[in-house]
Design an enzyme around this catalytic site. Structure first.
Site, PDB file in Angstrom:
ATOM      1  N   ARG A 298      23.498  51.438  48.861  1.00  0.00           N
ATOM      2  CA  ARG A 298      24.573  51.933  47.994  1.00  0.00           C
ATOM      3  C   ARG A 298      24.864  53.401  48.308  1.00  0.00           C
ATOM      4  NH1 ARG A 298      25.158  52.084  41.331  1.00  0.00           N
ATOM      5  NH2 ARG A 298      26.960  53.482  41.343  1.00  0.00           N
TER       6      ARG A 298
ATOM      7  N   ASN B  27      27.934  42.527  41.987  1.00  0.00           N
ATOM      8  CA  ASN B  27      29.122  43.209  42.484  1.00  0.00           C
ATOM      9  C   ASN B  27      29.238  43.088  44.011  1.00  0.00           C
ATOM     10  OD1 ASN B  27      30.701  44.336  40.387  1.00  0.00           O
ATOM     11  ND2 ASN B  27      29.048  45.765  39.923  1.00  0.00           N
TER      12      ASN B  27
ATOM     13  N   CYS C 197      32.238  40.575  34.465  1.00  0.00           N
ATOM     14  CA  CYS C 197      32.033  42.017  34.635  1.00  0.00           C
ATOM     15  C   CYS C 197      32.013  42.657  33.262  1.00  0.00           C
ATOM     16  CB  CYS C 197      33.146  42.612  35.484  1.00  0.00           C
ATOM     17  SG  CYS C 197      33.085  44.421  35.613  1.00  0.00           S
ATOM     18  N   ASP C 198      31.157  43.662  33.080  1.00  0.00           N
ATOM     19  CA  ASP C 198      31.003  44.272  31.756  1.00  0.00           C
ATOM     20  C   ASP C 198      31.875  45.501  31.522  1.00  0.00           C
ATOM     21  OD1 ASP C 198      29.818  46.264  33.228  1.00  0.00           O
ATOM     22  OD2 ASP C 198      27.877  46.152  32.265  1.00  0.00           O
TER      23      ASP C 198
ATOM     24  N   HIS D 249      37.724  45.138  38.189  1.00  0.00           N
ATOM     25  CA  HIS D 249      37.788  46.583  38.421  1.00  0.00           C
ATOM     26  C   HIS D 249      39.192  47.024  38.823  1.00  0.00           C
ATOM     27  CE1 HIS D 249      33.174  47.302  39.055  1.00  0.00           C
ATOM     28  NE2 HIS D 249      33.479  46.805  37.877  1.00  0.00           N
TER      29      HIS D 249
ATOM     30  N   TYR E 282      38.284  52.048  36.431  1.00  0.00           N
ATOM     31  CA  TYR E 282      38.221  52.050  37.890  1.00  0.00           C
ATOM     32  C   TYR E 282      39.591  52.274  38.533  1.00  0.00           C
ATOM     33  CZ  TYR E 282      33.353  50.513  37.885  1.00  0.00           C
ATOM     34  OH  TYR E 282      31.998  50.449  37.719  1.00  0.00           O
TER      35      TYR E 282
ATOM     36  N   ARG F 162      26.926  58.937  42.894  1.00  0.00           N
ATOM     37  CA  ARG F 162      26.470  58.125  41.761  1.00  0.00           C
ATOM     38  C   ARG F 162      25.136  57.432  42.084  1.00  0.00           C
ATOM     39  NH1 ARG F 162      25.508  57.273  36.679  1.00  0.00           N
ATOM     40  NH2 ARG F 162      25.433  55.075  36.129  1.00  0.00           N
TER      41      ARG F 162
END
Length: 443
Positions: free
Chosen positions: A93, A148, A170-171, A200, A264, A284
């Site tokens: 990531r 994701n 998705c939350d 998103h 997003y 992040r």
């Protein structure tokens, strides 16, 4: 009452204790016979399970809790699979975020080139999970996928495993609605949203509280404050990057105030602003590794030494609550309405039928049922969605065809990338970084 076997695939996730706590909070409605965790990283899962097992012992002492690294034992006769995998973990990531940034482009986990890199790693293991489910689990087993980037994963599953019982969720809209409760002075369950888009990549068109439309009130607040003032960040989204994200909502609403956008959308509508806000040396991923990850593993070490740990080391956020609510509606045929990712099939009449869209659906024992039929969306939103959809479809083409050309077109189409030349530089760098994970892309 029937009892169920639930498998959490990605048991080594730091979200697992919170998901389990949310799951067991519904034990009187959704009773478990066994809770299993499954991960290919047995040591990481073992450590996380120290805390997960303590949650089980505290909330449902008689429940059988087992850890698995073997898919056959994990998936055997399961009723539900909760999938929350992260292929390449946070090390990859970090590269997803930093490689585009080093080339003057937004670096983000699920959006833009970083999200595409993540997707090309995630598709193969997601297919494997579905195949394990279909080989070993009960015939009516459902997989609720949280992995994701959900939109691209959903498109890949639509093509590669079209008949499988996979529900992608998705939350983020849920997390936004939870924050809206402080403005509306209500409980989360009292908000009924209308929403459309891709994962998103969407917009709230209505926000009713106990049947009363209040979206204009929310728009006015966001225009002035963003979502939300500095004093109102929850534990899950308290980091500096999220604070900037919530503040940026006001810029979008002051430009386009017809709908309330998903947070997003900043990456697609405020590209220059966001790029200037991002730190190419500390992204992040670093925040999460130094924050949530470090905090929980410190608590695990404390628990293994003393038998005690700080209960604030993990929390039940939107992630855990949402996946459990959706599963509970499936189990008990509740017909509750949630925002989930489904094939369009005419729900939005001016988008392709095969688009995987995020819209309100009634969750029944047979799966999701769209509440929209022949909805027509405005030209601006339609145009943005079609460009993003084309980018995502080209990426899945690239995976299925081992095509460098299709991957390059996917990046070029994405609104976060400024030119085809920039897309090529980013793609070539991502190929090198992902050589142990991606399929070979042939020119």
């Amino acid at each position: 009452m029937k009892k169920y076997i639930v498998v959490i695939a990605g048991g080594g996730s730091t979200f697992t204790p919170g998901v389990v706590k949310a799951l067991l909070s519904k034990k009187n409605e959704f009773k478990l016979d066994e809770l299993r965790v499954f991960d290919i990283d047995g040591e990481r899962q073992r450590k996380i399970s120290v805390i997960t097992k303590s949650v089980v012992d505290e909330m449902d002492p008689g429940l059988l809790f087992t850890e698995h690294t073997n898919p056959e034992s994990a998936f055997q006769d399961a009723d539900f699979i909760f999938a929350q995998i992260r292929t390449g973990k946070y090390a990859m990531r970090e590269l997803d975020e930093k490689i585009p940034l080093s080339l003057g482009t937004i670096g983000q986990e699920t959006c833009g080139p970083g999200g595409m890199a993540y997707a090309l790693r995630a598709i193969k293991p997601m297919v494997e999970l579905v195949d394990y489910m279909e080989k070993y689990s009960k015939k009516d087993c459902w997989m609720i996928n949280y992995s994701n980037p959900a939109s691209i994963v959903a498109e890949a599953m639509r093509r590669l495993r079209p008949n499988s019982k996979v529900l992608n969720i998705c939350d983020m809209p849920v997390g936004m609605m939870q924050k809206m409760t402080d403005i509306f002075k209500c409980d989360y369950e009292e908000i009924e949203p209308e929403y459309f888009g891709l994962n998103h990549f969407g917009w709230f068109t209505s926000l009713k509280v106990n049947g009363v439309e209040r979206i204009d009130e929310m728009k006015s607040f966001i225009k002035e404050h963003g979502l939300f003032p500095e004093t109102n960040y929850d534990l899950q989204h308290k980091d500096a990057s999220w604070q900037k994200t919530y503040k940026n909502m006001k810029y979008i609403l002051n430009l386009f105030d017809d709908y309330v956008p998903n947070t997003y959308m900043q990456y697609y509508l405020l590209g220059d602003l966001v790029l200037n806000q991002l730190n190419k040396d500390y992204t992040r991923a670093n925040e999460v590794m130094d924050g949530r990850e470090a905090t929980l593993f410190k608590a695990i070490d404390e628990y293994e030494k003393t038998g005690n740990y700080d209960r604030e080391a993990f929390h039940v956020g939107a992630h855990g609550l949402f996946i459990v609510d959706v599963a509970n509606s499936l189990v008990n045929d509740l017909n509750k309405k949630y925002l989930v990712i489904v094939e369009n099939n005419g729900a939005i009449k001016n988008l392709p039928n095969d688009a995987m869209i995020e819209i309100p659906c009634l969750i029944t024992k047979d799966g999701p049922v769209s509440t929209y039929k022949n909805l027509e969306i405005p030209t601006f939103n339609k145009g943005m969605i079609e460009q993003q959809l084309a980018s995502e479809k080209c990426l899945v083409d690239a995976y299925m065809e081992n095509s460098y050309d299709k991957a390059l077109k996917a990046l070029t189409l994405n609104k976060t990338v400024s030119s085809a030349l920039k897309a090529k530089d980013i793609l070539d760098s991502l190929i090198e970084a992902n050589k142990d994970f991606w399929p070979e892309l042939r020119k």
